[in-house]
Design an enzyme around this catalytic site. Structure first.
Site, PDB file in Angstrom:
ATOM      1  N   ASP A  52       0.797  -1.228   0.000  1.00  0.00           N
ATOM      2  CA  ASP A  52       0.000   0.000   0.000  1.00  0.00           C
ATOM      3  C   ASP A  52       0.828   1.275   0.000  1.00  0.00           C
ATOM      4  OD1 ASP A  52      -2.425   1.559   0.240  1.00  0.00           O
ATOM      5  OD2 ASP A  52      -1.880   1.886   2.334  1.00  0.00           O
TER       6      ASP A  52
ATOM      7  N   GLY B 222     -17.204  -5.543  62.711  1.00  0.00           N
ATOM      8  CA  GLY B 222     -16.307  -6.551  63.251  1.00  0.00           C
ATOM      9  C   GLY B 222     -15.350  -7.186  62.273  1.00  0.00           C
TER      10      GLY B 222
ATOM     11  N   ASP C  78      -2.710  15.873  68.233  1.00  0.00           N
ATOM     12  CA  ASP C  78      -3.247  15.675  69.591  1.00  0.00           C
ATOM     13  C   ASP C  78      -4.235  16.757  70.020  1.00  0.00           C
ATOM     14  OD1 ASP C  78      -3.607  14.184  71.856  1.00  0.00           O
ATOM     15  OD2 ASP C  78      -1.852  14.983  72.888  1.00  0.00           O
TER      16      ASP C  78
ATOM     17  N   ASN D 278      -4.894  13.320  74.095  1.00  0.00           N
ATOM     18  CA  ASN D 278      -4.898  11.873  74.349  1.00  0.00           C
ATOM     19  C   ASN D 278      -3.532  11.341  74.745  1.00  0.00           C
ATOM     20  OD1 ASN D 278      -7.633  11.635  73.704  1.00  0.00           O
ATOM     21  ND2 ASN D 278      -7.203  11.333  71.522  1.00  0.00           N
TER      22      ASN D 278
ATOM     23  N   ASP E 149      -3.280   7.635  48.959  1.00  0.00           N
ATOM     24  CA  ASP E 149      -4.543   8.359  49.050  1.00  0.00           C
ATOM     25  C   ASP E 149      -4.328   9.852  48.853  1.00  0.00           C
ATOM     26  OD1 ASP E 149      -7.446   8.529  49.964  1.00  0.00           O
ATOM     27  OD2 ASP E 149      -6.451   9.840  51.414  1.00  0.00           O
TER      28      ASP E 149
ATOM     29  N   GLU F  82      -3.854   7.683  43.694  1.00  0.00           N
ATOM     30  CA  GLU F  82      -5.280   7.971  43.552  1.00  0.00           C
ATOM     31  C   GLU F  82      -5.440   9.277  42.801  1.00  0.00           C
ATOM     32  OE1 GLU F  82      -9.299   8.708  46.235  1.00  0.00           O
ATOM     33  OE2 GLU F  82      -7.372   9.509  46.889  1.00  0.00           O
TER      34      GLU F  82
ATOM     35  N   ASP G  81     -15.322   4.860  47.270  1.00  0.00           N
ATOM     36  CA  ASP G  81     -15.644   6.275  47.121  1.00  0.00           C
ATOM     37  C   ASP G  81     -16.812   6.551  46.181  1.00  0.00           C
ATOM     38  OD1 ASP G  81     -13.855   7.572  48.837  1.00  0.00           O
ATOM     39  OD2 ASP G  81     -12.215   7.375  47.418  1.00  0.00           O
TER      40      ASP G  81
END
Length: 677
Positions: free
Chosen positions: A83, A227, A316, A320, A396, A436, A512
């Protein structure tokens, strides 16, 4: 991260008017399979036959997809026999910022005698290059690059050559299974979070029975626990590896945090007690890596490194810890880890959520960079190293990582992620880095120094959803025909180097977005069709737990329902199909790293056909997105299948003979055929 935030921050950017116009233009140039078989005659007649042109970076057309700096790259280009009068490679070399040309020479014909193959070699060097082809037949010229075919020279969309850049082979060849730990399986009831066990931001935890509503009875949905835990994942490895056929597990965050989703980290060094312990994680990794319970497996953890939770020791906010956090004292050793506009109440946070204070990465060598990835005891290196030995990190909200309160996607963001890659690969060169991003992730993947791949919302999840379900991945009305589906896929593949395409995470649902089963209106046949495409397309098939049986669920948190273990068995038709498809994918390298060629689209009957092929196998996939069965005539001559040869449908076991360059197969509604030889 969180569905509502993702939609606001990306705005479904890949559905802009400009991108849609590009897809429609591509559809016009990529109407493959449109020529009748009898129209394949070609000659030197000042007319380049576009339907005979093909090149990608599959093994038949590129001898070094991942070249070293010392390896020249020999490219092969296909045309119709007799061709053209000449073929030329034109490439841009970043080393000298100049264009160069390489004359190609005729090499051979294909087995059918329909095509010519032309070859040319780009010299070895360490610099990144971008190439296109100029195809000439007398006075006529066509240009060909990753974006498509054009009559004038393109200014973008070229193929990539990135010496020294490799992506993990196990990711290219694997199938991934994503698990939201609390909702998969309860393997240890002793660590279950009970109702009222603790409170956070004015709401207290709720323990719900497995299979019941994910919504809080009056409090915070993010404090609802069922759980599920790491022991549960470990106990179900046989199901994941052998029934589903996945060998890679991606876990949503597992480190200590007050919420059920754990994207608000309070301690990177400790597995959340609701999920087990650091020892439980080590056991899971060891069992996943073992080959005694199925194929050798791999584990990816979710790295939430853009921000911490406000309960983190470094911050914090709630006092805590005995040590002073940045919120408590400007003399805190961690004060510089965050960006305060007015201490303590005004600080940079992720999308304005004050529970998620952004980390301030500062300059190279900063304390934050060392804590997250730079030092030998950093978060990233600790879990890649013994006694853990994870196999990769999913990053993330990685586009937002930055310094000084800036919002990422800038020079500093790319510098940080390049440093993170160096840190990851210094521990394990074969570890995977999965970013992500909801749009075109090219800025992080085309330089070869940041991510290996990305979550493929733009190039897989969205177009598949629109074509099969008539909805976008958020559940809004959006429908595209087969031709636009094909051109959308083509356009987004062109955004990435081939070895990046092969490790893009291709998922139907995620934590998400709405569940695919929901968008499909509960029609399990649409899930069948989506699974067939997912397992035969370019990239790493990624199954969000439950998608293998068509789990339904709306927006967050409904997309995080508990796994139904009465449905998730080998006797379920969709689960069985998933297992069959993963076995087919594992058996044919062409489905993993072979070329991809569009073969035909039929908008009226909602049909789509494409090929995957390498030196060993030629595979044509025919998909029927209509509700009724159709006979699909597939132009397999484009894959060089010879007349009289036999192909086998790997799904039904039926055999077909190639006649006049085609195979005709009856395909049920919302189903497919995988025709191999």
């Amino acid at each position: 991260m969180f569905a509502s935030k993702e939609f606001s921050r990306e705005g479904l950017q890949h559905r802009t008017t400009a991108r849609r116009a590009l897809w429609l233009a591509l559809a016009a140039t990529l109407a493959v399979g449109a020529l009748p078989v009898t129209a394949r005659a070609a000659s030197n007649d000042n007319n380049v036959e576009w339907n005979g042109l093909f090149h990608d970076q599959g093994p038949l057309f590129d001898n070094h997809v991942e070249p070293t700096s010392a390896q020249a790259v020999t490219l092969t280009f296909r045309t119709f026999k007799g061709d053209i009068t000449s073929a030329t490679i034109k490439y841009y070399d970043s080393g000298d910022s100049s264009f160069h040309t390489v004359a190609m020479s005729w090499s051979s014909n294909d087995a059918t005698g329909t095509f010519d193959y032309w070859k040319g070699t780009i010299p070895a060097s360490a610099s990144e290059k971008y190439y296109r082809f100029k195809i000439t037949d007398g006075t006529a010229t066509a240009w060909y690059n990753a974006a498509g075919i054009s009559s004038s020279e393109p200014s973008s969309g070229d193929f990539f050559i990135i010496p020294g850049f490799t992506t993990p082979a196990w990711m290219k060849n694997g199938v991934m299974y994503q698990i939201f730990p609390d909702r998969f399986y309860n393997g240890d009831t002793n660590n279950d979070v009970q109702t009222g066990q603790y409170c956070y931001k004015g709401h207290c935890t709720e323990k719900h029975a497995w299979g019941t509503s994910v919504y809080a009875t009056g409090g915070d949905n993010n404090l609802v626990f069922f759980g599920g835990d790491l022991a549960g994942v470990d106990q179900k490895l046989g199901y994941i590896k052998n029934t589903v056929g996945a060998n890679i597990i991606y876990l949503n965050p597992i480190f200590s945090a007050p919420s059920v989703h754990k994207y608000d980290t309070s301690d990177y060094t400790t597995v959340d007690p609701a999920f087990g312990s650091n020892a439980t994680l080590q056991t899971l990794i060891g069992d996943l890596h073992a080959a005694s319970n199925g194929p050798h497996g791999y584990l990816m953890l979710d790295g939430v490194f853009n921000h911490t939770g406000d309960a983190h020791k470094w911050f914090d906010k709630y006092n805590n810890f005995s040590s002073a956090g940045a919120y408590e004292s400007q003399q805190s050793v961690w004060y510089g880890y965050y960006d305060f506009q007015q201490w303590p109440g005004t600080y940079s946070s992720f999308l304005g959520f004050d529970t998620l204070p952004k980390l301030d990465y500062g300059a190279s060598g900063s304390a934050v960079r060392n804590a997250i990835y730079g030092s030998s005891t950093s978060v990233v290196k600790t879990y890649l190293s013994a006694p853990y030995g994870i196999d990769g990190w999913r990053l993330d909200a990685a586009q937002y990582i930055d310094a000084g309160g800036n919002n990422g996607s800038d020079t500093t963001n790319h510098q940080i992620l390049a440093e993170l890659r160096t840190a990851v690969k210094s521990v394990n060169p074969n570890a995977d880095i999965l970013g992500e991003y909801f749009g075109n992730a090219g800025p992080w993947t085309t330089s070869g120094n940041q991510w290996d791949g990305a979550m493929n919302y733009d190039g897989f999840t969205q177009p598949v959803s629109e074509w099969i379900t008539g909805q976008d991945y958020g559940g809004g009305s959006a429908s595209i025909p087969a031709s636009q589906f094909d051109s959308w896929l083509h356009g987004t593949r062109a955004n990435y180097p081939t070895n990046v395409q092969q490790v893009m995470s291709n998922f139907l649902s995620s934590h998400d977005i709405t569940r695919f089963g929901n968008r499909a209106g509960g029609d399990i046949w649409k899930t069948y069709l989506a699974l067939i495409f997912q397992m035969t397309y370019v990239g790493t098939p990624t199954i969000y737990y439950g998608d293998e049986y068509g789990m339904q669920g709306g927006a967050d948190p409904d997309n995080r329902r508990t796994f139904d273990w009465n449905t998730g068995t080998s006797t379920n038709s969709a689960v069985a199909l998933t297992g069959k498809l993963t076995a087919i994918r594992n058996a044919y390298p062409a489905l993993r790293t072979g070329s991809f060629m569009s073969l035909a689209t039929d908008d009226t009957n909602k049909l789509y056909a494409y090929g995957r092929f390498d030196a060993t196998n030629r595979i044509a996939v025919a998909l029927n997105n209509d509700s009724t069965s159709h006979t699909v005539t597939v132009p397999v001559w484009q894959l060089s299948m010879t007349n009289g040869s036999t192909v086998t449908d790997l799904l039904s076991g039926s055999h077909y003979t190639v006649q006049n360059g085609t195979v005709s197969v009856n395909v049920n509604g919302h189903y497919g055929a995988i025709l191999a030889q």
